[in-house]
Each structure stands twice: as C-alpha cells, then as structure tokens.
Design an enzyme around this catalytic site. Structure first.
Site, PDB file in Angstrom:
ATOM      1  N   THR A  21      -6.511  14.129  18.819  1.00 63.09           N
ATOM      2  CA  THR A  21      -6.205  15.284  17.971  1.00 63.09           C
ATOM      3  C   THR A  21      -5.961  14.900  16.514  1.00 63.09           C
ATOM      4  O   THR A  21      -6.549  15.509  15.607  1.00 63.09           O
ATOM      5  CB  THR A  21      -5.003  16.062  18.542  1.00 63.09           C
ATOM      6  OG1 THR A  21      -5.344  16.535  19.852  1.00 63.09           O
ATOM      7  CG2 THR A  21      -4.668  17.252  17.664  1.00 63.09           C
ATOM      8  N   GLY A  52       4.594  17.174  19.150  1.00 64.66           N
ATOM      9  CA  GLY A  52       4.073  17.795  20.362  1.00 64.66           C
ATOM     10  C   GLY A  52       4.296  19.288  20.448  1.00 64.66           C
ATOM     11  O   GLY A  52       4.310  19.853  21.555  1.00 64.66           O
ATOM     12  N   LYS A  53       4.449  19.958  19.302  1.00 59.53           N
ATOM     13  CA  LYS A  53       4.657  21.409  19.304  1.00 59.53           C
ATOM     14  C   LYS A  53       3.504  22.137  19.984  1.00 59.53           C
ATOM     15  O   LYS A  53       3.711  23.014  20.818  1.00 59.53           O
ATOM     16  CB  LYS A  53       4.802  21.931  17.870  1.00 59.53           C
ATOM     17  CG  LYS A  53       6.002  21.441  17.124  1.00 59.53           C
ATOM     18  CD  LYS A  53       6.111  22.101  15.766  1.00 59.53           C
ATOM     19  CE  LYS A  53       4.921  21.844  14.866  1.00 59.53           C
ATOM     20  NZ  LYS A  53       4.824  20.436  14.453  1.00 59.53           N
ATOM     21  N   THR A  54       2.278  21.768  19.600  1.00 63.80           N
ATOM     22  CA  THR A  54       1.116  22.472  20.136  1.00 63.80           C
ATOM     23  C   THR A  54       1.002  22.272  21.640  1.00 63.80           C
ATOM     24  O   THR A  54       0.743  23.220  22.384  1.00 63.80           O
ATOM     25  CB  THR A  54      -0.165  21.995  19.437  1.00 63.80           C
ATOM     26  OG1 THR A  54      -0.064  22.244  18.033  1.00 63.80           O
ATOM     27  CG2 THR A  54      -1.391  22.725  19.972  1.00 63.80           C
ATOM     28  N   SER A  55       1.201  21.052  22.109  1.00 61.68           N
ATOM     29  CA  SER A  55       1.112  20.780  23.555  1.00 61.68           C
ATOM     30  C   SER A  55       2.131  21.607  24.329  1.00 61.68           C
ATOM     31  O   SER A  55       1.813  22.236  25.350  1.00 61.68           O
ATOM     32  CB  SER A  55       1.339  19.292  23.827  1.00 61.68           C
ATOM     33  OG  SER A  55       0.325  18.512  23.230  1.00 61.68           O
ATOM     34  N   ASP A  71      -0.513  27.655  11.975  1.00 60.83           N
ATOM     35  CA  ASP A  71      -0.750  26.416  11.222  1.00 60.83           C
ATOM     36  C   ASP A  71      -2.101  26.501  10.531  1.00 60.83           C
ATOM     37  O   ASP A  71      -3.123  26.694  11.200  1.00 60.83           O
ATOM     38  CB  ASP A  71      -0.730  25.225  12.187  1.00 60.83           C
ATOM     39  CG  ASP A  71      -0.689  23.892  11.459  1.00 60.83           C
ATOM     40  OD1 ASP A  71      -1.101  23.839  10.282  1.00 60.83           O
ATOM     41  OD2 ASP A  71      -0.252  22.899  12.067  1.00 60.83           O
ATOM     42  N   GLY A 103       3.603  16.187  14.532  1.00 61.97           N
ATOM     43  CA  GLY A 103       3.320  15.106  15.461  1.00 61.97           C
ATOM     44  C   GLY A 103       4.280  14.970  16.636  1.00 61.97           C
ATOM     45  O   GLY A 103       4.193  14.005  17.394  1.00 61.97           O
TER      46      GLY A 103
END
Length: 585
Positions: free
Chosen positions: A505, A17-20, A42, A15
């Site tokens: 998300t 913000g790794k993906t962003s 993931d 949660g």
C-alpha cells in the site's frame, strides 16, 4: 468489534492501520446484516487497495460483500461540483468572462478543502441519495487533516452567519449558505455520543501514541467525547533466541505500559502484528478472527531464507544531494507514517555536519520533527530547525493583511476586512505563504522540508500551481519571475525524495504521488525504503522472516518499475533511531 452508534470515525497518525481497521469493521458489520457505507475522506485514499475493489466518488457495492458499499470523497471532483454550484447562480447576471474569472478564483486548495467538507457533511447530515445505511464508517485522513475537517462544520456554520458577503479566498458563500442548517446538524451529530464513535488508532510506539493523545484532547475540545483506543501491530516473538525479535517485543511491551494518562481512560483493544499484509476481504475478516489468522498465517512462507538486500544508505543519498551544489530544496514526501520525518532529519543533520548552512522545517500539521531532533545531544551550528505552524502563520498573515489593506481605512472598513479573514481557508493561504518563503530561502542555503502526508501535500502543491498561473497571467514581468512552482519543477534546485515502507500500500501510494508530480512537471529524484527487515541478516523469528520475505517483491517492483535511484533504511529496534542512523547503521 461491537458497535452501537451510526457514525464511526477511525483516525490517528499515518501508517497505523486506520484503513485496515475501518475496512475490517465495515466488513464485520455487513456480515452481521447491517447495511454499511464505508467513506474515505483522505485525499490520498487507498480503499481500493485494501478492499481489492474499484472505489470512486460514487457510492457502489463492494464486490463479494452483501450490504457493504464504499465511496471516496474525491477532492478534485468535489471542488469542480462546488465551482459549478457557485457559478450557476451568476449565469443570468454575469458575462462569460466574469464567470470564467470567478471559476479561476475558485481554483486553489482552499476551494478543494471546503468542497470536500461540503461533500463530507452530506453523509453525516443524512442527505445522501439512494441506499438507507444503518452504519457509516469513515476512514479519515491522517490526523492533522482530519482535525481540520472536523473543525470545519463549526467554523463554517459560524462563518456563513457572520460573513454573508463571502471570503476573499473562496468567493461568494452562496453555495454554502443553503446548507447552513446542515452544518448545525452535522456539528450536533458529531458531538452526540449516542450517534458517533471515534476510534483512535495507534501502534505501540511513542510517536503514534502521542498523536492519539493529542487527538483525544482536541476532539474533546470540539465536544466529541465518545472515544475508543485501538493499538494495532502488537508484536509477540516466537523465536526467543532472535535478538531483534526480543527488542521489538520489549519496546512494544514498554510502550503499552506507558500509555499517556488521558488515553488510559478510554476503552482499549489491541491487535497483533500479522505475518501478512491485510489486503482483501478474507484477510480483513481475519483481524477479528484468531482462527482465520492462524489459517492464513500457515499459508505464508516462514522458513524461506532471505538474502539481505544491499541498498545504499542515507549517507550516500546525502553525498549525491550536495555534489557540486551548496544550496537547494529537498522535500520528503509519501504516505503518513512511512518515515518522511526521520529521512528529512537525517539528511539535514548530515548536510550540516559537512559544513553547509541548512534549514530543516515541516509542513505537517501533526509535526513530529522535534521528537527526532531531541534524540541528539546537540545540533551542528549551521543547522536551524523550524516548523511551519498553521496557527502562528495564520496570525502572522492576518496581521500583515490588516496592516496592508487597512491603511487609510475607517474602523468599520477594517472590521469588515477582519471578518473576511476569519474564513477557515485563511489558514491554507497562510501556510502556503510560509511554504513559499522557505522555498525562497533555498536560493542561498539547503532547505529540507518534511512534508505532510500525501493528500495534504498535494493540496499545498495545488495552491502553488494556482498561484503560478495567476502570476503568469497578471504580471507584465512574468517572464523574469520564478514562482515557487517553477522552483519545484527545476531538477537542479529541487530534489523530491519519495519515502515508502517495503509494503504494497505505501508503495502504490508513493507511485501514485510520483505520477501526480510528473504530470505537474516535477520529477522525483529518488526513493527511500524505510524500516526494511530485508536489509538485515540473522533474523530467525518466523513472523519477522515472513515479513522480510514479503518485502522482497515490493523492493523489486520499486527497483524495476518506479525508481532510478533507490536508498534504504534498515529496521532499527531502538527508541532513539536518529543517532543510530547517523552513525552508519
């Protein structure tokens, strides 16, 4: 962000913000002319939501971006490929029944994890087919799973040398053995600071900074030193008369001033909290472009009044959970960082305050349960707090197996058993045994389990399913047995609570998890929406009002599409959240 290495890993607490940030970096590098591959490791990847583009287990171009490609390492797909490779070597020597038995033995979570690693290693070793990539960006799973993944190259390169006859939980290692040189190559590249960079992503809060600190130390222990710290979602208030905005900004400033000592040694970059969700290429580009941030922000409603959403609280949920019931299993599930731990802790304490005997435990490798419990001055006498610690459970499991299988055996035979148990998959089996024990205790008390982030939890449930099928097939008294899987399927004994933030998300991931559970015959009991600004009144800061307004659509979709029962936790701008939540806010 400038980059000088070939492999970039984005890791951190769920949660944050790794993906962003991973996607934004990949887009920026592709825009600069580099050929980039974006890989998600993931099991519960949400690349397709952030990129607004289909992403699957095949390498495909990302729509609208020249030079950018993306792929998900699909655990189930990888596991099936692995099973095919294992059984292929037996086609000429084994019967169909024997091959079928081998496949059944490779149906659990252990196989799924090692197969995912086997696939992951190909991207680092340079054995992927097709396009030549200048940079490979890894959007990793939440930290506990990621560290497990990064430990595997060293563990398996050692294991295939020392135990050529195979692991009991995996079957023959022949499908791995051919890649032994690959594993050494992978380990070498991961430790080479000229080739690999690790971005530790955090929010300006104690829990995620603590996680980043722990991750940094563990990466260094693995010989991975080239690290950077990224702090995401730093809030700056615009309306100085808004008390909530002032509190949020003060908390962020305080945390930025008390970064753990080991993280202070790392290069740091901060990113602001934005009034919009970072979904789509244009918004991803804005993460590194202040002018684009301003342009997009101007299109976001900031003055619209938001009528406070009236959602029932955790106290009401707890009342329902113990209605006409004195025992049972309660599990909180969802994406990393959505609030599973605070939800589980609050439910457990409230149940104990009613006089029920309660066990509160966690299956999360990153285990932040104690951080919340420590916020209370004392615990109800009927509440026990534990943790399913993978290392402790593995040691306990190994000792039990050695005692059981080693009876009457020679020292050489015992040594072989011990070598067999050095498999990295032994930990998965040990955690499942502890998980099953906790479920069994729910027959006489309330057991509240704070689960690991979604992907890891699904692997655990997959193990439960494999164990169930094995018991049903091989036990003559199967009709009288109740396996952990059957316990989870019983809506009277088990209550699954899906936790989500009021954002697109996390909502989509919780919805996907709900579908997976329903396919397994497990019906979620309720949804909890955590950290909701829309539940509050009196917000005047434009950025906070924009985010509160954006929550309304998400909450409405959850109400009308996904949840029969919905409960809420308002945004609490305090360091010690649990006492405030328990006192009725």
């Amino acid at each position: 962000m400038t980059n000088s290495t070939t492999y970039l890993f984005f890791t951190g607490k769920g949660g944050v913000g790794k993906t962003s940030l991973a996607c934004a970096t990949a887009v920026e590098l592709a825009d600069s002319g580099k050929v980039v591959l974006l890989v998600s490791t993931d099991p519960a990847s949400n690349l397709k939501d952030v990129l607004e583009c289909a992403v699957d287990e095949n390498i495909n171009p990302v729509n609208g971006i020249k030079n950018l490609f993306a792929v998900n390492i699909n655990p189930e797909y990888s596991a099936e490929e692995y099973r095919n490779r294992v059984t292929k070597s037996f086609e000429d020597t084994a019967t169909q029944d024997e091959i079928k038995k081998i496949r059944e033995g490779l149906s659990g979570a252990c196989t799924t994890e090692i197969a995912s690693f086997d696939e992951f290693s190909r991207f680092v070793s340079g054995e992927i087919e097709g396009e030549k990539f200048d940079v490979i960006v890894f959007d990793t799973a939440p930290t506990g799973h990621t560290l497990r993944l990064l430990e595997l190259p060293a563990a398996w390169s050692s294991f295939t040398e020392q135990n050529p006859n195979g692991a009991s939980c995996l079957g023959p290692t022949s499908a791995l053995k051919s890649g032994r040189e690959r594993y050494h190559k992978v380990v070498s590249k991961l430790r080479d600071s000229s080739l690999t960079t690790y971005y530790l992503v955090s929010k300006p809060d104690k829990a995620s900074l603590k996680e980043a600190s722990r991750t940094s130390n563990e990466l260094k222990e693995l010989g991975m030193f080239n690290q950077r710290l990224l702090i995401n979602g730093v809030f700056k208030s615009v309306e100085k008369d808004d008390l909530l905005a002032g509190k949020i900004e003060a908390m962020a400033t305080d945390q930025l001033g008390s970064v753990p000592e080991n993280l202070k040694l790392l290069p740091l970059k901060t990113f602001p909290l934005l009034p919009y969700n970072v979904l789509g290429i244009d918004k991803l580009r804005s993460l590194f472009n202040v002018e684009l941030q301003k342009a997009i922000s101007e299109r976001v409603p900031s003055n619209a009044e938001v009528s406070p959403q009236r959602l029932q609280g955790i106290d009401r949920l707890t009342e329902e959970l113990c209605l006409n019931q004195h025992h049972g299993l309660i599990m909180t599930m969802g994406k990393g960082g959505v609030g599973k731990t605070i939800t589980a802790s609050a439910i457990a304490v409230l149940l104990a305050r009613k006089g029920f005997e309660v066990l509160l435990t966690t299956t999360d490798p990153a285990a932040h349960l104690q951080d919340f419990i420590a916020q209370l001055g004392g615990l109800p006498a009927s509440l026990t707090v534990e943790r399913i610690d993978p290392k402790i459970e593995t040691q306990r499991y190994i000792e039990n197996i050695l005692e059981y299988r080693g009876q009457g055996k020679s020292e050489d035979a015992k040594k072989l058993i011990s070598e067999d148990l050095k498999s990295p998959c032994t930990e998965e089996v040990a955690v499942f045994h502890a998980f099953s024990k906790a479920i069994n205790m729910a027959k006489r008390k309330f057991v509240v389990i704070d689960t690991a982030p979604t992907g890891h939890t699904l692997l655990l449930l997959d193990t439960a399913g494999s164990y169930h099928r094995d018991i049903m097939k091989n036990n003559s008294n199967a009709s009288r047995l109740k396996t952990p899987y059957m316990f989870l399927q019983d809506p009277v004994l088990s209550k699954i609570i899906l936790v989500s933030l009021p954002e697109t998300t996390p909502m989509r991931e919780a919805a996907s998890l709900q579908m997976d559970l329903k396919r397994a015959g497990i019906e979620p009991y309720a949804w909890v929406i955590n950290q909701s600004l829309a539940m509050l009144s009196g917000i005047s800061d434009p950025l906070l009002k924009s985010r509160a307004h954006a929550e309304l659509e998400v909450i409405n979709v959850i109400k009308t599409t996904y949840a029969e029962r919905i409960f809420g936790i308002p945004f609490i701008a305090e360091k010690n959240i649990l006492p405030i939540l328990l006192n009725g806010r």
